[in-house]
Design a protein around this motif. Structure first.
Motif, PDB file in Angstrom:
ATOM      1  N   CYS A  27       0.846  -1.185   0.000  1.00 55.06           N
ATOM      2  CA  CYS A  27       0.000   0.000   0.000  1.00 55.06           C
ATOM      3  C   CYS A  27       0.882   1.235   0.000  1.00 55.06           C
ATOM      4  CB  CYS A  27      -0.877  -0.032   1.250  1.00 55.06           C
ATOM      5  SG  CYS A  27      -2.056   1.305   1.390  1.00 55.06           S
ATOM      6  N   LYS A  28       0.458   2.277  -0.702  1.00 55.77           N
ATOM      7  CA  LYS A  28       1.208   3.527  -0.656  1.00 55.77           C
ATOM      8  C   LYS A  28       0.271   4.725  -0.715  1.00 55.77           C
ATOM      9  CE  LYS A  28       2.970   2.369  -5.035  1.00 55.77           C
ATOM     10  NZ  LYS A  28       4.014   2.413  -6.010  1.00 55.77           N
ATOM     11  N   ARG A  29       0.729   5.780  -0.098  1.00 59.74           N
ATOM     12  CA  ARG A  29      -0.022   7.034  -0.031  1.00 59.74           C
ATOM     13  C   ARG A  29       0.496   7.966  -1.116  1.00 59.74           C
ATOM     14  NH1 ARG A  29       1.271  11.775   2.778  1.00 59.74           N
ATOM     15  NH2 ARG A  29      -0.550  13.086   3.050  1.00 59.74           N
ATOM     16  N   ALA A  30      -0.424   8.656  -1.764  1.00 62.80           N
ATOM     17  CA  ALA A  30      -0.044   9.638  -2.781  1.00 62.80           C
ATOM     18  C   ALA A  30       0.564  10.850  -2.091  1.00 62.80           C
ATOM     19  CB  ALA A  30      -1.261  10.055  -3.601  1.00 62.80           C
ATOM     20  N   TRP A  31       1.725  11.255  -2.550  1.00 64.58           N
ATOM     21  CA  TRP A  31       2.381  12.425  -1.977  1.00 64.58           C
ATOM     22  C   TRP A  31       1.455  13.636  -2.126  1.00 64.58           C
ATOM     23  CZ3 TRP A  31       3.990  17.252  -3.439  1.00 64.58           C
ATOM     24  CH2 TRP A  31       4.855  17.897  -2.550  1.00 64.58           C
ATOM     25  N   GLY A  32       1.251  14.349  -1.042  1.00 63.98           N
ATOM     26  CA  GLY A  32       0.406  15.536  -1.063  1.00 63.98           C
ATOM     27  C   GLY A  32      -1.060  15.241  -1.314  1.00 63.98           C
ATOM     28  N   SER A  33      -1.474  13.984  -1.066  1.00 65.72           N
ATOM     29  CA  SER A  33      -2.868  13.575  -1.309  1.00 65.72           C
ATOM     30  C   SER A  33      -3.282  13.835  -2.745  1.00 65.72           C
ATOM     31  CB  SER A  33      -3.830  14.282  -0.353  1.00 65.72           C
ATOM     32  OG  SER A  33      -3.516  13.969   0.976  1.00 65.72           O
ATOM     33  N   ASN A  34      -2.338  13.744  -3.652  1.00 62.38           N
ATOM     34  CA  ASN A  34      -2.617  13.990  -5.061  1.00 62.38           C
ATOM     35  C   ASN A  34      -2.240  12.744  -5.839  1.00 62.38           C
ATOM     36  OD1 ASN A  34      -2.728  14.778  -7.736  1.00 62.38           O
ATOM     37  ND2 ASN A  34      -1.841  16.786  -7.362  1.00 62.38           N
ATOM     38  N   GLY A  39       0.598   8.545 -10.620  1.00 62.62           N
ATOM     39  CA  GLY A  39       0.177   8.315 -11.998  1.00 62.62           C
ATOM     40  C   GLY A  39      -1.314   8.036 -12.118  1.00 62.62           C
ATOM     41  N   MET A  40      -2.075   8.460 -11.121  1.00 64.31           N
ATOM     42  CA  MET A  40      -3.527   8.232 -11.072  1.00 64.31           C
ATOM     43  C   MET A  40      -4.253   9.577 -11.131  1.00 64.31           C
ATOM     44  SD  MET A  40      -3.931   4.948 -10.430  1.00 64.31           S
ATOM     45  CE  MET A  40      -2.734   3.660 -10.226  1.00 64.31           C
ATOM     46  N   HIS A  41      -5.578   9.509 -11.075  1.00 61.40           N
ATOM     47  CA  HIS A  41      -6.391  10.719 -10.993  1.00 61.40           C
ATOM     48  C   HIS A  41      -6.060  11.434  -9.680  1.00 61.40           C
ATOM     49  CE1 HIS A  41      -9.938  13.263 -10.426  1.00 61.40           C
ATOM     50  NE2 HIS A  41     -10.046  13.217 -11.750  1.00 61.40           N
ATOM     51  N   GLU A  42      -6.166  12.735  -9.683  1.00 59.45           N
ATOM     52  CA  GLU A  42      -5.782  13.528  -8.502  1.00 59.45           C
ATOM     53  C   GLU A  42      -6.608  13.214  -7.258  1.00 59.45           C
ATOM     54  OE1 GLU A  42      -8.364  17.588  -9.330  1.00 59.45           O
ATOM     55  OE2 GLU A  42      -6.275  17.508  -9.978  1.00 59.45           O
ATOM     56  N   GLU A  43      -7.789  12.633  -7.405  1.00 57.25           N
ATOM     57  CA  GLU A  43      -8.637  12.315  -6.253  1.00 57.25           C
ATOM     58  C   GLU A  43      -8.165  11.076  -5.488  1.00 57.25           C
ATOM     59  OE1 GLU A  43     -11.239  14.123  -5.051  1.00 57.25           O
ATOM     60  OE2 GLU A  43     -10.804  15.618  -6.573  1.00 57.25           O
ATOM     61  N   VAL A  44      -7.238  10.305  -6.057  1.00 55.23           N
ATOM     62  CA  VAL A  44      -6.746   9.094  -5.396  1.00 55.23           C
ATOM     63  C   VAL A  44      -5.785   9.502  -4.274  1.00 55.23           C
ATOM     64  CG1 VAL A  44      -5.431   6.964  -5.698  1.00 55.23           C
ATOM     65  CG2 VAL A  44      -6.993   7.736  -7.513  1.00 55.23           C
ATOM     66  N   ASP A  45      -6.070   9.022  -3.067  1.00 56.65           N
ATOM     67  CA  ASP A  45      -5.218   9.318  -1.912  1.00 56.65           C
ATOM     68  C   ASP A  45      -4.296   8.154  -1.560  1.00 56.65           C
ATOM     69  OD1 ASP A  45      -6.375  11.866  -1.470  1.00 56.65           O
ATOM     70  OD2 ASP A  45      -8.020  10.958  -0.351  1.00 56.65           O
ATOM     71  N   VAL A  46      -4.797   6.931  -1.727  1.00 55.36           N
ATOM     72  CA  VAL A  46      -4.062   5.733  -1.326  1.00 55.36           C
ATOM     73  C   VAL A  46      -4.242   4.671  -2.403  1.00 55.36           C
ATOM     74  CG1 VAL A  46      -3.922   3.906   0.421  1.00 55.36           C
ATOM     75  CG2 VAL A  46      -4.416   6.247   1.136  1.00 55.36           C
ATOM     76  N   LEU A  47      -3.174   3.950  -2.690  1.00 53.99           N
ATOM     77  CA  LEU A  47      -3.219   2.854  -3.650  1.00 53.99           C
ATOM     78  C   LEU A  47      -2.917   1.556  -2.904  1.00 53.99           C
ATOM     79  CD1 LEU A  47      -3.549   2.148  -6.668  1.00 53.99           C
ATOM     80  CD2 LEU A  47      -1.061   2.361  -6.866  1.00 53.99           C
ATOM     81  N   ILE A  48      -3.867   0.630  -2.937  1.00 59.98           N
ATOM     82  CA  ILE A  48      -3.697  -0.668  -2.290  1.00 59.98           C
ATOM     83  C   ILE A  48      -3.381  -1.678  -3.382  1.00 59.98           C
ATOM     84  CG2 ILE A  48      -4.790  -2.471  -0.921  1.00 59.98           C
ATOM     85  CD1 ILE A  48      -6.566  -0.339   0.309  1.00 59.98           C
ATOM     86  N   GLY A  49      -2.306  -2.430  -3.160  1.00 66.84           N
ATOM     87  CA  GLY A  49      -1.871  -3.353  -4.193  1.00 66.84           C
ATOM     88  C   GLY A  49      -1.459  -2.560  -5.422  1.00 66.84           C
ATOM     89  N   LYS A  50      -1.783  -3.106  -6.592  1.00 67.46           N
ATOM     90  CA  LYS A  50      -1.392  -2.442  -7.834  1.00 67.46           C
ATOM     91  C   LYS A  50      -2.462  -1.516  -8.394  1.00 67.46           C
ATOM     92  CE  LYS A  50       1.703  -6.086  -9.276  1.00 67.46           C
ATOM     93  NZ  LYS A  50       1.987  -7.111 -10.265  1.00 67.46           N
ATOM     94  N   ASP A  51      -3.729  -1.767  -8.023  1.00 69.80           N
ATOM     95  CA  ASP A  51      -4.763  -1.012  -8.730  1.00 69.80           C
ATOM     96  C   ASP A  51      -6.037  -0.707  -7.955  1.00 69.80           C
ATOM     97  OD1 ASP A  51      -5.766  -3.565  -8.634  1.00 69.80           O
ATOM     98  OD2 ASP A  51      -5.921  -3.832 -10.798  1.00 69.80           O
ATOM     99  N   PHE A  52      -6.031  -0.873  -6.619  1.00 71.94           N
ATOM    100  CA  PHE A  52      -7.229  -0.540  -5.852  1.00 71.94           C
ATOM    101  C   PHE A  52      -7.065   0.865  -5.294  1.00 71.94           C
ATOM    102  CE2 PHE A  52     -10.466  -0.661  -2.614  1.00 71.94           C
ATOM    103  CZ  PHE A  52     -11.472  -1.389  -3.215  1.00 71.94           C
ATOM    104  N   LYS A  53      -7.847   1.783  -5.830  1.00 72.11           N
ATOM    105  CA  LYS A  53      -7.705   3.201  -5.510  1.00 72.11           C
ATOM    106  C   LYS A  53      -8.670   3.603  -4.396  1.00 72.11           C
ATOM    107  CE  LYS A  53      -8.452   3.798  -9.971  1.00 72.11           C
ATOM    108  NZ  LYS A  53      -8.286   2.514 -10.591  1.00 72.11           N
ATOM    109  N   ILE A  54      -8.145   4.340  -3.421  1.00 73.67           N
ATOM    110  CA  ILE A  54      -8.931   4.800  -2.264  1.00 73.67           C
ATOM    111  C   ILE A  54      -8.882   6.320  -2.190  1.00 73.67           C
ATOM    112  CG2 ILE A  54      -9.005   4.859   0.269  1.00 73.67           C
ATOM    113  CD1 ILE A  54      -9.685   2.129  -0.568  1.00 73.67           C
ATOM    114  N   GLN A  99      -8.418 -12.207   1.117  1.00 75.33           N
ATOM    115  CA  GLN A  99      -9.011 -13.406   0.512  1.00 75.33           C
ATOM    116  C   GLN A  99      -9.003 -13.299  -1.017  1.00 75.33           C
ATOM    117  OE1 GLN A  99      -9.906 -16.262   1.954  1.00 75.33           O
ATOM    118  NE2 GLN A  99      -9.149 -15.411   3.871  1.00 75.33           N
ATOM    119  N   LYS A 100      -9.296 -12.121  -1.520  1.00 73.94           N
ATOM    120  CA  LYS A 100      -9.281 -11.895  -2.966  1.00 73.94           C
ATOM    121  C   LYS A 100      -7.863 -12.108  -3.513  1.00 73.94           C
ATOM    122  CE  LYS A 100      -9.838  -8.408  -6.493  1.00 73.94           C
ATOM    123  NZ  LYS A 100      -9.868  -7.027  -6.818  1.00 73.94           N
ATOM    124  N   LEU A 101      -6.868 -11.596  -2.809  1.00 74.27           N
ATOM    125  CA  LEU A 101      -5.483 -11.741  -3.254  1.00 74.27           C
ATOM    126  C   LEU A 101      -5.044 -13.205  -3.277  1.00 74.27           C
ATOM    127  CD1 LEU A 101      -3.646  -8.758  -1.496  1.00 74.27           C
ATOM    128  CD2 LEU A 101      -4.249  -8.983  -3.917  1.00 74.27           C
TER     129      LEU A 101
END
Length: 104
Positions: A27-34, A39-54, A99-101
């Motif tokens: 999991c990683k946090r987008a620097w500056g909540s951006n 490399g995602m939309h600016e509304e993404v704050d956290v990326l879980i795994g490779k592609d689950f956007k929070i 479980q999904k993973l």
């Protein structure tokens, strides 16, 4: 110095990342909540795994009717003319995500 609400949001995002990583999920946090920093939309704050956007939202209070009680795993809520949403405890979500993973 950042505003109190910005600092509160940053702490919440770090909490999400810490809890997720502690469960063994990358999991990683987008620097500056951006999300653009990831490399995602600016509304993404956290990326879980490779592609689950929070997008993380932290409020002083949320409506008690939205909080699942101890007898259910999740609560599905919906506004008029809107899509249903699911609300669940984050620890329970992490268990479902793990479980999904395992199935991949």
């Amino acid at each position: 110095m950042p505003s109190k609400s910005k600092a509160k949001g940053n702490r919440f995002e770090r909490l999400i990342v810490d809890v997720t990583k502690d469960s063994g999920i990358p999991c990683k946090r987008a620097w500056g909540s951006n999300g653009a920093a990831l490399g995602m939309h600016e509304e993404v704050d956290v990326l879980i795994g490779k592609d689950f956007k929070i997008q993380a939202k932290c409020r002083k209070a949320i409506g008690q009717w939205m909080i699942p009680n101890e007898n259910v795993d999740a609560q599905v809520i919906k506004g008029d003319r809107e899509s249903p949403l699911i609300v669940m405890r984050y620890d329970d979500f992490i268990d479902v995500f793990k479980q999904k993973l395992k199935k991949l």
